[in-house]
Design a protein around this motif. Structure first.
Motif, PDB file in Angstrom:
ATOM      1  N   UNK A 671      23.157  -3.678  14.697  1.00 15.71           N
ATOM      2  CA  UNK A 671      22.811  -3.779  16.325  1.00 15.71           C
ATOM      3  C   UNK A 671      23.479  -2.481  17.102  1.00 15.71           C
ATOM      4  N   UNK A 672      24.949  -1.941  16.532  1.00 19.02           N
ATOM      5  CA  UNK A 672      25.352  -0.804  17.056  1.00 19.02           C
ATOM      6  C   UNK A 672      24.389   0.563  16.991  1.00 19.02           C
ATOM      7  N   UNK A 673      23.539   0.449  15.735  1.00 18.62           N
ATOM      8  CA  UNK A 673      22.737   1.728  15.663  1.00 18.62           C
ATOM      9  C   UNK A 673      21.475   1.885  16.382  1.00 18.62           C
ATOM     10  N   UNK A 674      21.258   0.835  17.080  1.00 22.56           N
ATOM     11  CA  UNK A 674      20.108   0.866  18.142  1.00 22.56           C
ATOM     12  C   UNK A 674      20.384   1.719  19.149  1.00 22.56           C
ATOM     13  N   UNK A 675      19.169   2.570  19.647  1.00 23.44           N
ATOM     14  CA  UNK A 675      19.434   3.599  20.515  1.00 23.44           C
ATOM     15  C   UNK A 675      20.063   3.001  22.019  1.00 23.44           C
ATOM     16  N   UNK A 676      19.771   1.773  22.223  1.00 23.71           N
ATOM     17  CA  UNK A 676      19.848   1.159  23.651  1.00 23.71           C
ATOM     18  C   UNK A 676      21.618   1.118  23.779  1.00 23.71           C
ATOM     19  N   UNK A 677      22.245   1.047  22.669  1.00 26.79           N
ATOM     20  CA  UNK A 677      23.756   0.860  22.590  1.00 26.79           C
ATOM     21  C   UNK A 677      24.302   2.459  22.229  1.00 26.79           C
ATOM     22  N   UNK A 678      23.729   3.323  22.435  1.00 30.22           N
ATOM     23  CA  UNK A 678      24.414   4.887  22.158  1.00 30.22           C
ATOM     24  C   UNK A 678      25.624   4.913  23.048  1.00 30.22           C
ATOM     25  N   UNK A 679      26.868   5.083  22.556  1.00 30.87           N
ATOM     26  CA  UNK A 679      27.874   5.361  23.404  1.00 30.87           C
ATOM     27  C   UNK A 679      28.620   4.284  24.196  1.00 30.87           C
ATOM     28  N   UNK A 680      28.106   2.897  23.722  1.00 24.46           N
ATOM     29  CA  UNK A 680      28.723   1.622  24.521  1.00 24.46           C
ATOM     30  C   UNK A 680      28.715   0.522  23.382  1.00 24.46           C
ATOM     31  N   UNK A 681      29.587  -0.382  23.588  1.00 29.23           N
ATOM     32  CA  UNK A 681      29.787  -1.355  22.724  1.00 29.23           C
ATOM     33  C   UNK A 681      28.642  -2.418  22.804  1.00 29.23           C
ATOM     34  N   UNK A 682      28.368  -3.013  21.801  1.00 30.15           N
ATOM     35  CA  UNK A 682      27.204  -3.909  21.705  1.00 30.15           C
ATOM     36  C   UNK A 682      27.685  -5.183  21.882  1.00 30.15           C
ATOM     37  N   UNK A 683      29.021  -5.410  21.369  1.00 31.50           N
ATOM     38  CA  UNK A 683      29.829  -6.745  21.199  1.00 31.50           C
ATOM     39  C   UNK A 683      30.917  -6.715  21.725  1.00 31.50           C
ATOM     40  N   UNK A 684      31.612  -7.220  22.863  1.00 34.68           N
ATOM     41  CA  UNK A 684      32.725  -7.306  23.307  1.00 34.68           C
ATOM     42  C   UNK A 684      33.387  -8.446  23.370  1.00 34.68           C
ATOM     43  N   UNK A 685      34.578  -8.703  23.122  1.00 36.97           N
ATOM     44  CA  UNK A 685      35.418  -9.819  23.165  1.00 36.97           C
ATOM     45  C   UNK A 685      35.904 -10.193  24.613  1.00 36.97           C
ATOM     46  N   UNK A 686      35.625 -11.335  24.822  1.00 40.72           N
ATOM     47  CA  UNK A 686      36.217 -11.574  26.523  1.00 40.72           C
ATOM     48  C   UNK A 686      37.149 -12.414  26.483  1.00 40.72           C
ATOM     49  N   UNK A 687      37.555 -12.705  27.708  1.00 36.25           N
ATOM     50  CA  UNK A 687      38.689 -13.685  28.129  1.00 36.25           C
ATOM     51  C   UNK A 687      38.381 -15.041  27.982  1.00 36.25           C
ATOM     52  N   UNK A 688      39.272 -15.824  27.538  1.00 36.51           N
ATOM     53  CA  UNK A 688      39.398 -17.173  27.233  1.00 36.51           C
ATOM     54  C   UNK A 688      40.333 -17.780  27.947  1.00 36.51           C
ATOM     55  N   UNK A 689      40.316 -19.106  28.620  1.00 32.97           N
ATOM     56  CA  UNK A 689      41.274 -19.772  29.267  1.00 32.97           C
ATOM     57  C   UNK A 689      41.133 -21.052  29.007  1.00 32.97           C
ATOM     58  N   UNK A 690      41.951 -21.842  28.546  1.00 29.66           N
ATOM     59  CA  UNK A 690      41.978 -23.424  28.382  1.00 29.66           C
ATOM     60  C   UNK A 690      43.355 -24.050  28.537  1.00 29.66           C
ATOM     61  N   UNK A 691      43.117 -25.341  28.794  1.00 23.50           N
ATOM     62  CA  UNK A 691      44.109 -26.047  28.844  1.00 23.50           C
ATOM     63  C   UNK A 691      44.274 -27.307  27.649  1.00 23.50           C
ATOM     64  N   UNK A 692      45.543 -27.426  27.044  1.00 24.61           N
ATOM     65  CA  UNK A 692      45.566 -28.407  26.125  1.00 24.61           C
ATOM     66  C   UNK A 692      46.531 -29.557  26.422  1.00 24.61           C
ATOM     67  N   UNK A 693      46.210 -30.692  25.886  1.00 24.00           N
ATOM     68  CA  UNK A 693      47.039 -32.035  26.153  1.00 24.00           C
ATOM     69  C   UNK A 693      47.258 -32.527  24.958  1.00 24.00           C
ATOM     70  N   UNK A 694      48.466 -32.854  24.536  1.00 22.75           N
ATOM     71  CA  UNK A 694      48.652 -33.564  23.374  1.00 22.75           C
ATOM     72  C   UNK A 694      49.528 -34.971  23.791  1.00 22.75           C
TER      73      UNK A 694
END
Length: 697
Positions: A671-694
């Motif tokens: 995926x990263x080798x494709x020209x459209x991603x030249x110089x930029x990240x193809x897959x980025x980790x994003x923010x996650x927010x969650x509430x846990x109840x036990x």
């Protein structure tokens, strides 16, 4: 050694000398009172300061404080560990890097049962492990080669996940998590005691929509039954049965010819484990265990000669051909059976011995991975021993060795020798040497992957077997320190020098034999019968001719400036030497974490700043692709509180990961080798927010 490791040594080692005052040692006594007894370094139960090598322990309180829902994320808090994600469901976990395509340099155990996957190229499939975070008592991470204790796969380190004995369980609980990106988890745990029998049943379902912009949704289910039965004062049985399954969104819409096309992957895993323990005295123990692991994966999609073509001359040429489509049937399954006998005893005061024997068989079925019709299997035999000898009150020797015979290879010996000097109860210095081997996996040795179309048959020899591949070898020297800091707190330092020969890496193959194009394809391609093969590339696992050397320092500093406050700093810097720049860059030169744990009454929080150096590693293969993921820093934070609702207790926790924004951690190379991603990240980790109840009851 580079300037950065030398500077770290210059700052740390003088401060860790034996000139620490008695008052400082007294002030840190509470650290050593709580140091755990560990099993994973030598199989002998040892105080942490007696172990042959550096061991980090993540206990249940630490797991709960982070609020993490993914087991693999915990290892970002361990010195020397390098953890990344290609996507939400794809975890990449290794110690000291390497394993650029598949991180398989480290042994992973659950209650002593090996869970590295035969069909996952020797790595652990972290999303499929059938264990709940709530069931874990502690995780012991041996930071350094440990084949003398656990054999071939313990090449760079060991992760041993130890679940809680049912005798330590007090009640039942249900829990849930709800949050961003479709996070919706539900879990329940039930415990039953009937005289000498204890049973625990755990079940969990996790769901989320993955990362933005990717087909990345996942649904995971886990079921686990553990039983502990005391037959009498000297004999006990432990048994467990576990099952997990999942449906994961994988692949990418933009890869060449849909070589890694979008689809849903289905996986299921099960395990059966039975163990007997005979303890005639506190100084002697016999144990016998058997387990079976089974894995099954369903992974199917279609490749297309007109999908995402990027080179104009090639695209124009292929447009004149019939549209070539092929079905990829990457379905596979594997089974492992393992029997182990172990005996621990103490013939004299100051001397403890342990010996054991192990037999294992792995079997894999996959028409895609082994297109020549092979169903590879491998048997392994091991004989191991460890000795702990206190030569004098301040001097402790640890010696161990593993004699290992893998089917198709010669008998190999993995020795280890460590000397620990303990000038004071709160101080331990150690120096040692070990040699280890990592056998090629069945996949590395026998993989024979061919891509076929509905018109011309085989058009690409994607992967070629290499039956002559040799085991890789590591010789490791270590200097370590565990003890108090002059200004208060606890230090765990490891200085290492690791020499690797015959390193196994993925290499391009220009000659695609035994792939022979059909006559129709040869005629159609006008004198270049290997055109499609040259575009898509072919590879083989092979030994690297030169050595790899990793030299550096890693440490963990733990401070408790006041009651309820704990600060943990981990830092690793290393120098990487290898002729192949891709191998060199598959190891991040530095990583660090700083965690602040705080308890105030019913409140508790954990905040971790995580920093990872640049890393060239990832999944898939693209001819000539070189891409280094830039260094990044991120922040995780969790805040929890215990409540009383009437007579009922309730735990509530808010957790957020990647608070500093989106960033790339691992690249999918096609995926990263494709020209459209030249110089930029193809897959980025994003923010996650969650509430846990036990809710315990």
């Amino acid at each position: 050694m580079s300037i950065r490791p030398r500077l770290a040594l210059a700052v740390l080692l003088p401060a860790l000398g034996t000139t620490t005052t008695a008052s400082a040692m007294d002030s840190d006594a509470h650290f050593f009172e709580s140091l755990p007894v560990v099993l994973s370094a030598s199989r002998l139960p040892q105080a942490l300061q007696d172990s042959p090598g550096a061991v980090t322990v993540i206990d249940a309180d630490m797991i709960a404080a982070t609020g993490y829902r993914d087991l693999a994320r915990l290892f970002r808090l361990v010195p020397g560990m390098q953890v990344a994600q290609e996507r939400g469901s794809q975890q990449w976990v290794t110690y000291h890097g390497l394993g650029a395509d598949y991180p398989n340099q480290m042994q992973v155990l659950i209650d002593g049962r090996s869970v590295y996957s035969p069909h996952y190229s020797g790595g652990a499939n972290w999303s499929a492990l059938p264990v709940l975070l709530e069931d874990i008592e502690r995780i012991e991470i041996v930071r350094g080669s440990n084949s003398a204790t656990y054999g071939s796969n313990a090449f760079l380190g060991v992760v041993n996940i130890i679940t809680r004995h049912t005798g330590a369980e007090t009640g039942n609980s249900v829990s849930t998590r709800l949050g961003s990106h479709g996070i919706a988890d539900l879990a329940g745990r039930a415990v039953l005691h009937d005289g000498p029998l204890g049973l625990r049943l755990s079940a969990e379902e996790q769901r989320d929509d993955g990362w933005s912009g990717l087909r990345d949704a996942q649904r995971l289910r886990r079921f686990n039954l553990r039983g502990d039965l005391a037959l009498d004062a000297m004999n006990a049985l432990q048994f467990s049965a576990a099952y997990s399954d999942g449906r994961l969104g994988v692949g990418f819409r933009d890869t060449l010819f849909d070589g890694s096309g979008e689809r849903d992957l289905e996986q299921s895993d099960y395990t059966l484990h039975l163990g007997w323990r005979h303890t005639p005295s506190a100084d002697e123990e016999w144990s016998l265990s058997w387990y079976r692991n089974g894995e099954r994966t369903r992974d199917e999609w279609q490749v297309d000669s007109r999908a995402n073509c990027v080179l104009t001359v090639v695209c124009d040429f292929l447009a004149r051909l019939p549209q070539l489509r092929g079905e990829v049937d990457n379905n596979r399954r594997s089974v492992r059976d393992n029997i182990e006998l172990q005996h621990r005893f103490s013939p004299t005061d100051g001397l403890r011995l342990l010996w054991g024997a192990e037999w294992r068989e792995d079997r894999i079925e996959s028409a895609f991975l082994f297109s020549d019709g092979r169903t590879p299997s491998q048997r392994e035999w091991r004989l191991f021993g460890n000795a702990e000898w206190r030569m004098a009150p301040e001097w402790l020797w640890n010696a161990g060795a593993m004699a290992e015979h893998i089917e198709g290879d010669t008998l190999r010996l993995a020795p280890r020798l460590f000397l620990n000097w303990q000038p004071a109860p709160a101080t331990a210095w150690r120096v040692g040497y070990s040699r280890a081997w990592r056998q090629p996996t069945l996949y590395e040795r026998w993989a024979n992957v061919q891509v076929s179309t509905d018109v011309f048959g085989v058009v690409n020899q994607r992967h070629t077997p290499n039956p002559g591949i040799r085991p890789q070898q590591i010789d490791s020297w270590e200097l370590g320190y565990l003890g108090p800091l002059p200004w208060g707190g606890l230090a765990d330092v490891r200085v290492f020098d690791e020499h690797i020969t015959d390193y196994i890496r993925r290499t391009p193959v220009l000659d695609p034999a035994p792939f022979v194009p059909s006559q129709a394809l040869s005629d159609m391609l006008g004198g270049n019968p290997f055109l499609i093969h040259q575009i898509m590339g072919g590879t083989q696992w092979a030994n690297m001719p030169d050595k790899v050397r990793l030299t550096g320092i890693e440490y963990q500093l733990t401070l408790r400036p006041r009651a309820g406050t704990t600060l943990r700093l981990t830092h690793t810097v290393m120098q990487r030497r290898a002729d192949d720049p891709a191998v060199r860059r598959s190891v991040a030169p530095y990583s660090a974490s700083l965690t602040w744990l705080q308890e105030i009454g019913a409140w508790r929080s954990a905040a971790s700043v995580l920093h990872m150096g640049p890393l060239e590693a990832g999944t898939g293969y693209a001819p000539g692709q070189r891409y280094t993921v830039p260094a990044y820093t991120t922040l995780d934070w969790s805040l929890g509180r215990s409540l009383r609702v009437g007579a009922q207790a309730l735990e509530i926790q808010l957790t957020a990961t990647n608070l500093l924004g989106a960033h790339q951690e691992l690249a999918h190379k096609p995926l990263q080798a494709m020209p459209r991603y030249a110089g930029r990240a193809a897959n980025e980790a994003g923010r996650q927010v969650f509430v846990s109840l036990q809710l315990p009851f």
